[in-house]
Design a protein around this motif. Sequence first.
Motif, PDB file in Angstrom:
ATOM      1  N   VAL A  22      -6.214  26.384  -3.578  1.00  0.00           N
ATOM      2  CA  VAL A  22      -5.406  25.342  -4.022  1.00  0.00           C
ATOM      3  C   VAL A  22      -6.113  25.114  -2.670  1.00  0.00           C
ATOM      4  N   ILE A  23      -6.379  23.314  -2.298  1.00  0.00           N
ATOM      5  CA  ILE A  23      -6.840  22.871  -1.062  1.00  0.00           C
ATOM      6  C   ILE A  23      -5.604  21.413  -1.423  1.00  0.00           C
ATOM      7  N   LEU A  24      -5.399  21.918   0.311  1.00  0.00           N
ATOM      8  CA  LEU A  24      -3.775  21.140   0.095  1.00  0.00           C
ATOM      9  C   LEU A  24      -4.910  19.929   0.742  1.00  0.00           C
ATOM     10  N   ASP A  25      -4.124  18.247   0.762  1.00  0.00           N
ATOM     11  CA  ASP A  25      -4.728  16.828   1.290  1.00  0.00           C
ATOM     12  C   ASP A  25      -3.157  17.238   2.235  1.00  0.00           C
ATOM     13  N   TYR A  26      -3.638  17.183   3.477  1.00  0.00           N
ATOM     14  CA  TYR A  26      -2.010  16.594   4.495  1.00  0.00           C
ATOM     15  C   TYR A  26      -2.430  15.315   4.949  1.00  0.00           C
ATOM     16  N   ARG A  27      -3.108  14.595   5.167  1.00  0.00           N
ATOM     17  CA  ARG A  27      -3.655  13.122   5.212  1.00  0.00           C
ATOM     18  C   ARG A  27      -3.138  12.125   4.279  1.00  0.00           C
ATOM     19  N   GLY A  28      -3.670  12.806   3.560  1.00  0.00           N
ATOM     20  CA  GLY A  28      -3.340  11.651   2.416  1.00  0.00           C
ATOM     21  C   GLY A  28      -3.945  10.521   2.374  1.00  0.00           C
ATOM     22  N   THR A  29      -3.902   9.371   1.640  1.00  0.00           N
ATOM     23  CA  THR A  29      -5.023   7.986   1.430  1.00  0.00           C
ATOM     24  C   THR A  29      -3.588   7.130   1.114  1.00  0.00           C
ATOM     25  N   MET A  34       0.562  -1.219   0.059  1.00  0.00           N
ATOM     26  CA  MET A  34      -0.032  -0.318  -0.285  1.00  0.00           C
ATOM     27  C   MET A  34       0.830   1.711  -0.220  1.00  0.00           C
ATOM     28  N   THR A  35       0.298   2.038  -0.636  1.00  0.00           N
ATOM     29  CA  THR A  35       0.700   3.094  -0.683  1.00  0.00           C
ATOM     30  C   THR A  35      -0.136   4.541  -0.050  1.00  0.00           C
ATOM     31  N   ARG A  36       1.109   5.598   0.572  1.00  0.00           N
ATOM     32  CA  ARG A  36       0.366   6.671   0.911  1.00  0.00           C
ATOM     33  C   ARG A  36       0.336   7.500  -0.568  1.00  0.00           C
ATOM     34  N   ILE A  37      -1.027   7.981  -1.229  1.00  0.00           N
ATOM     35  CA  ILE A  37      -1.529   8.681  -2.157  1.00  0.00           C
ATOM     36  C   ILE A  37      -2.447  10.351  -2.178  1.00  0.00           C
ATOM     37  N   PHE A  38      -1.525  11.695  -1.917  1.00  0.00           N
ATOM     38  CA  PHE A  38      -1.660  12.879  -1.671  1.00  0.00           C
ATOM     39  C   PHE A  38      -3.245  13.162  -3.112  1.00  0.00           C
ATOM     40  N   PHE A  39      -3.917  14.280  -2.744  1.00  0.00           N
ATOM     41  CA  PHE A  39      -5.036  14.405  -3.924  1.00  0.00           C
ATOM     42  C   PHE A  39      -5.195  15.464  -3.412  1.00  0.00           C
ATOM     43  N   HIS A  40      -4.927  16.926  -4.085  1.00  0.00           N
ATOM     44  CA  HIS A  40      -4.940  18.277  -3.868  1.00  0.00           C
ATOM     45  C   HIS A  40      -6.044  18.628  -5.217  1.00  0.00           C
ATOM     46  N   CYS A  41      -6.731  19.477  -4.359  1.00  0.00           N
ATOM     47  CA  CYS A  41      -7.214  20.615  -5.782  1.00  0.00           C
ATOM     48  C   CYS A  41      -6.733  22.133  -5.788  1.00  0.00           C
ATOM     49  N   SER A  42      -7.051  22.283  -7.457  1.00  0.00           N
ATOM     50  CA  SER A  42      -6.610  23.514  -7.196  1.00  0.00           C
ATOM     51  C   SER A  42      -7.329  24.384  -8.359  1.00  0.00           C
ATOM     52  N   TRP A  49     -11.897  23.385 -11.861  1.00  0.00           N
ATOM     53  CA  TRP A  49     -11.152  22.755 -11.109  1.00  0.00           C
ATOM     54  C   TRP A  49      -9.993  21.185 -11.085  1.00  0.00           C
ATOM     55  N   VAL A  50      -8.912  20.833 -11.331  1.00  0.00           N
ATOM     56  CA  VAL A  50      -8.105  20.294 -11.148  1.00  0.00           C
ATOM     57  C   VAL A  50      -7.807  19.153 -10.238  1.00  0.00           C
ATOM     58  N   LEU A  51      -7.988  18.066  -9.945  1.00  0.00           N
ATOM     59  CA  LEU A  51      -7.363  17.268  -8.692  1.00  0.00           C
ATOM     60  C   LEU A  51      -6.033  17.110  -9.041  1.00  0.00           C
ATOM     61  N   HIS A  52      -5.070  17.177  -7.769  1.00  0.00           N
ATOM     62  CA  HIS A  52      -3.926  16.375  -8.621  1.00  0.00           C
ATOM     63  C   HIS A  52      -3.900  15.080  -7.539  1.00  0.00           C
ATOM     64  N   VAL A  53      -3.169  14.549  -8.208  1.00  0.00           N
ATOM     65  CA  VAL A  53      -3.179  12.645  -7.892  1.00  0.00           C
ATOM     66  C   VAL A  53      -1.210  12.917  -7.117  1.00  0.00           C
ATOM     67  N   SER A  54      -0.514  12.834  -6.712  1.00  0.00           N
ATOM     68  CA  SER A  54       0.912  13.032  -5.625  1.00  0.00           C
ATOM     69  C   SER A  54       0.971  11.720  -4.879  1.00  0.00           C
ATOM     70  N   ASP A  55       2.157  10.790  -4.885  1.00  0.00           N
ATOM     71  CA  ASP A  55       2.791  10.486  -4.028  1.00  0.00           C
ATOM     72  C   ASP A  55       3.235  10.920  -2.861  1.00  0.00           C
ATOM     73  N   ASP A  56       3.866  10.079  -2.653  1.00  0.00           N
ATOM     74  CA  ASP A  56       4.352  10.846  -0.509  1.00  0.00           C
ATOM     75  C   ASP A  56       5.953  11.438  -1.459  1.00  0.00           C
ATOM     76  N   GLN A  57       6.449  12.145  -1.965  1.00  0.00           N
ATOM     77  CA  GLN A  57       7.478  12.083  -2.514  1.00  0.00           C
ATOM     78  C   GLN A  57       7.047  13.579  -3.061  1.00  0.00           C
ATOM     79  N   GLY A  58       6.202  13.911  -3.113  1.00  0.00           N
ATOM     80  CA  GLY A  58       5.543  15.162  -4.263  1.00  0.00           C
ATOM     81  C   GLY A  58       5.512  15.081  -5.110  1.00  0.00           C
ATOM     82  N   ASP A  59       5.980  13.427  -5.986  1.00  0.00           N
ATOM     83  CA  ASP A  59       5.379  13.554  -7.681  1.00  0.00           C
ATOM     84  C   ASP A  59       4.387  13.056  -8.307  1.00  0.00           C
ATOM     85  N   GLU A  60       4.104  14.241  -8.199  1.00  0.00           N
ATOM     86  CA  GLU A  60       2.881  13.973  -9.491  1.00  0.00           C
ATOM     87  C   GLU A  60       2.471  12.754 -10.596  1.00  0.00           C
TER      88      GLU A  60
END
Length: 77
Positions: free
Chosen positions: A14-21, A1-9, A52-63
């Motif tokens: 910009v709405i940041l996802d600080y917890r991730g999923t 499993m990997t933690r992924i972040f879902f930021h919207c802008s 609006w766009v949802l940006h899906v990034s990994d825990d290293q910040g790579d989109e």
Amino acid sequence: MTRIFFHCSNARKVILDYRGTMVDDLADARDHATRVVQSFTNERSLADWRDWVLHVSDDQGDELFVVPFTFVLGKPN
């Protein structure tokens, strides 16, 4: 499993996802991204989500990928 972040802008905010999923794979991340977009458009009171766009990034910040809200919302009536 990997933690992924879902930021919207959009161009103004910009709405940041600080917890991730935690997700199993990219298909799981894609399905979660669709649910995130649906959640925003169903619960928030902004009149127009088409820019609006949802940006899906990994825990290293790579989109990994983006999901324009219009992909989920479809064409306006």
